[in-house]
Design a protein around this motif. Structure first.
Motif, short mmCIF file in Angstrom:
data_model
loop_
_atom_site.label_atom_id
_atom_site.label_comp_id
_atom_site.label_asym_id
_atom_site.label_seq_id
_atom_site.Cartn_x
_atom_site.Cartn_y
_atom_site.Cartn_z
N LEU A 264 0.83 -1.21 0.00
CA LEU A 264 0.00 0.00 0.00
C LEU A 264 0.86 1.26 0.00
CD1 LEU A 264 -2.72 -0.85 2.71
CD2 LEU A 264 -3.02 -0.87 0.23
N VAL A 265 1.93 1.21 0.80
CA VAL A 265 2.77 2.41 0.95
C VAL A 265 4.21 2.08 0.57
CG1 VAL A 265 1.28 3.20 2.83
CG2 VAL A 265 3.45 2.10 3.39
N HIS A 266 4.97 3.12 0.24
CA HIS A 266 6.38 2.95 -0.10
C HIS A 266 7.10 2.25 1.04
CE1 HIS A 266 6.91 5.11 -3.88
NE2 HIS A 266 5.97 5.94 -3.47
N ASP A 267 7.90 1.25 0.68
CA ASP A 267 8.64 0.50 1.68
C ASP A 267 9.90 1.27 2.06
OD1 ASP A 267 9.47 -1.42 3.37
OD2 ASP A 267 10.02 -2.88 1.83
N ARG A 268 9.76 2.07 3.11
CA ARG A 268 10.92 2.80 3.62
C ARG A 268 11.44 1.97 4.77
NH1 ARG A 268 8.54 7.71 1.65
NH2 ARG A 268 9.08 7.36 -0.51
N ASP A 269 12.66 1.55 4.71
CA ASP A 269 13.19 0.63 5.70
C ASP A 269 12.75 1.03 7.10
OD1 ASP A 269 14.63 -1.50 6.66
OD2 ASP A 269 16.40 -0.26 7.05
N CYS A 270 11.82 0.22 7.67
CA CYS A 270 11.32 0.46 9.02
C CYS A 270 10.82 1.90 9.23
CB CYS A 270 12.37 0.11 10.06
SG CYS A 270 12.87 -1.59 10.00
N LEU A 271 9.73 2.20 8.56
CA LEU A 271 9.09 3.50 8.67
C LEU A 271 8.79 3.82 10.14
CD1 LEU A 271 7.89 5.71 6.80
CD2 LEU A 271 5.76 4.41 6.79
N ARG A 272 9.26 4.97 10.60
CA ARG A 272 9.11 5.28 12.03
C ARG A 272 8.22 6.47 12.31
NH1 ARG A 272 15.40 4.42 13.96
NH2 ARG A 272 15.75 2.71 12.49
N SER A 273 7.87 7.24 11.30
CA SER A 273 7.00 8.38 11.59
C SER A 273 6.04 8.63 10.43
CB SER A 273 7.84 9.63 11.86
OG SER A 273 7.93 10.41 10.69
N ALA A 274 4.93 9.29 10.77
CA ALA A 274 3.88 9.53 9.78
C ALA A 274 4.39 10.40 8.63
CB ALA A 274 2.68 10.19 10.44
N ASP A 275 5.37 11.24 8.92
CA ASP A 275 5.86 12.15 7.88
C ASP A 275 6.38 11.40 6.65
OD1 ASP A 275 5.26 14.21 9.60
OD2 ASP A 275 7.26 14.19 10.51
#
Ligand SMILES: [Zn+2]
Length: 446
Positions: A264-275
Motif C-alpha cells: 500500500l505504501v512505499h517500503d521505507r526501511d522500518c518507517l518510524r514516523s507519519a511524515d
C-alpha cells in the motif's frame, strides 16, 4: 423482551415528488415501506418490543402498522407535537423505554446484525454503543476517534484543520443505549438550538465529557439514509442487486487482506514516523474498486518497530490515520487495520522487553487473520491476500487464502519463506483487477 425504538417523525421535504403525501419512513423500497424493512429486521433479530417516535403524518404510519401483531411484534407510539431533535423526542417519551434499547433512524435503509451489536454492548458493559463505519468522503464528514479498545475518546466535527490526520470513522446512526446512563447525562446537555437535542451533536459529546463509557462498534454493514432522490435511487438499486442483503455480518463476508509496507505504501526501511508515509501509485483507485465491489479491505502488517522501541503506538496510529486520510482523498477506505507490535529476538538496546516475544500474530502467523474472522465474519475460502514478501505468501497459505504477490516493495525477493504465490502482478491495481476478473468468471459459472 429486547426493545428497539425507531425515530420515524421525518417529513422528507427533499423527496417530496417521490413521496407525495407519505412521510419519509413510508417511502417504498422494493414495494414495501422503508419502515417495514426495519420492523422485519428487528423481528428477525429478536427485537419484538418496538416504540415508534412519530410526528409528520403519524396517522398514515399508525394505520399501516397498527399494534404490530401482523408482524409478530408489539408496536407503541409516541407522538412528537413539536420538533425536539432526535434525543429530545426520546427523552420526552422516556416512560416507554426499557432499561436497554436499540435506536434506529426511520429514514435509513439498514441491514445490521442487531443481535451482534447488542452482545458487543453487553460484553463491554458500555453506557452507549455507536455503530461507526469508514466512509468514502471522510474529509467532509464528522469523525469519531476511538482507542485501541474501541472506547470513543472524542468527536471531531468538520471542517477539519489542515495537517491533522484522523481515523476514518463516522457515526452511522444506530445505537444501543442504557436508559439509566441517558437520563443521568441528559441534564448536562445544552441544546444546540432552542429545545433541540440530538444524540450525535449533543448527547454523546456530553456523555464522553461526563466520563460515560461509549463503545465504538466499527462495522461495514449497510446503513444509509435516503434523504435525496439520488440517494433513494441508489439504495433501491443496491437492494435490487443484493448488496444490502449480503452486507449483514450475519452473512459470511469476502475479504482482501492487504500487506502495508511495499504493497500500500512505499517500503521505507522500518518507517518510524507519519511524515515518511506515502501511498504507492494507484493504490487509492485499487482500494476504491474493492470497496465498490463490496470486498472487505483488511490491512495486516508486522510492525516490529514498536518492539524495537523505534516508534510508539501513538505514532503508529498517526501513520495509519494519515494512510486513511490519503485514501479518503480519493474516496477509498479500509475496513480494518491490524498490526503485530512484537518481535522475537530480544537483547537490543532501547527495546521494549514485554513485546520481544514469540507471538501468534506476527506474519506468517495467522493471529491477525483470525482476529479479522472473529470481528467481520470473514469466509477465508472466498478471500485473498496481497503482499510483496514471501512472508505474506506463507501467511496466505497458512490461513487458506488465495495469494497474489506484487512486484512493488520486496517483490518476493526476500527468500525468507518457502510458500509460492498463486498469482504474480505488477502492483496493487493489477492484483485487484485480477481478483475482480476471477470473481466475474466464477459468477458466470454459478
Ligand atoms: Zn504479534
Amino acid at each position: 423482551m429486547k426493545q428497539a425504538i425507531i425515530l420515524a417523525g421525518g417529513a422528507g421535504t427533499r423527496l417530496k415528488d417521490r413521496l407525495g403525501d407519505l412521510p419519509k419512513p413510508m417511502i417504498p423500497i422494493a414495494g414495501k415501506p422503508l419502515l417495514e424493512h426495519q420492523v422485519e429486521l428487528a423481528k428477525a433479530h429478536g427485537f419484538i418490543d418496538l416504540v415508534f417516535f412519530v410526528h409528520y403524518r403519524a396517522d398514515l404510519i399508525e394505520n399501516h402498522f397498527g399494534d404490530g401483531s401482523k408482524w409478530g411484534v408489539r408496536i407503541r407510539y409516541v407522538t412528537e407535537r413539536e420538533p425536539l431533535g432526535t434525543a429530545g423526542a426520546v427523552l420526552a417519551g422516556s416512560e416507554l423505554l426499557g432499561e436497554r434499547f436499540v435506536v434506529l433512524y426511520g429514514d435509513t435503509m439498514v441491514n445490521v446484525d442487531l443481535g451482534r451489536i447488542w452482545k458487543a454492548h453487553e460484553n463491554a458493559k458500555a453506557d452507549a454503543t455507536l455503530l461507526l463505519h469508514p466512509n468514502d468522503h471522510p474529509l467532509d464528514s464528522d469523525l469519531v476517534e476511538m482507542d485501541a479498545n474501541s472506547r470513543v475518546l472524542a468527536f471531531h466535527n468538520r471542517p477539519h484543520p489542515q495537517g491533522r490526520w484522523y481515523q476514518n470513522l463516522v457515526n452511522a446512526g444506530l445505537y444501543v443505549l442504557e436508559k439509566g446512563a441517558l437520563l443521568k447525562h441528559a441534564p448536562a446537555v445544552t441544546p444546540h438550538a432552542s429545545h433541540i437535542t440530538d444524540f450525535g451533536k449533543d448527547i454523546f459529546p456530553a456523555m464522553v465529557r461526563g466520563g460515560a463509557t461509549l463503545l465504538g462498534y466499527n462495522s461495514p454493514e449497510f446503513i444509509k439514509d435516503i434523504g435525496t432522490p439520488a440517494r433513494y435511487d441508489r439504495v433501491c438499486a443496491q437492494f435490487a442487486n443484493g448488496t444490502i442483503a449480503r452486507s449483514s455480518l450475519a452473512t459470511p463476508q469476502r475479504a482482501v487482506f492487504l500487506d502495508r509496507d511495499g504493497t500500500l505504501v512505499h517500503d521505507r526501511d522500518c518507517l518510524r514516523s507519519a511524515d515518511g508515509l506515502e501511498l504507492l501509485p494507484g493504490v487509492s483507485a485499487a482500494v476504491h474498486d474493492l470497496n465498490h465491489h463490496a470486498w472487505r479491505t483488511v490491512v495486516v502488517t508486522n510492525q516490529p518497530v514498536i518492539a524495537k522501541g523505534w516508534c510508539d503506538e501513538a505514532e503508529l496510529q498517526r501513520m495509519h490515520n494519515k494512510m486513511e486520510t490519503l485514501l479518503g482523498l480519493e474516496h477509498a477506505f479500509l475496513d480494518r487495520i491490524y498490526y503485530c507490535p512484537h518481535h522475537p529476538d530480544a537483547g537490543f538496546e532501547g527495546e521494549r522487553r514485554e513485546l520481544k516475544i514469540r507471538c501468534d500474530c506476527r506474519k506468517p502467523g495467522i493471529g491477525m487473520i483470525q482476529k479479522a474472522v472473529a470481528d467481520l465474519n470473514i469466509d477465508l475460502a472466498q478471500s485473498w491476500m496481497i503482499g510483496d514478501t514471501t512472508t505474506d505468501m506463507q501467511t496466505a497459505k497458512n490461513a487458506g487464502l488465495k495469494s497474489i504477490l506484487v512486484r512493488t516493495g520486496a517483490g518476493g525477493g526476500d527468500g525468507k519463506q518457502a510458500a509460492t504465490p498463486d498469482f504474480v502482478c505488477d502492483d496493487l491495481q493489477a492484483a485487484v483487477k485480477l481478483i475482480l476478473e476471477q470473481d466475474a468468471k466464477s459468477a458466470d459459472r454459478r
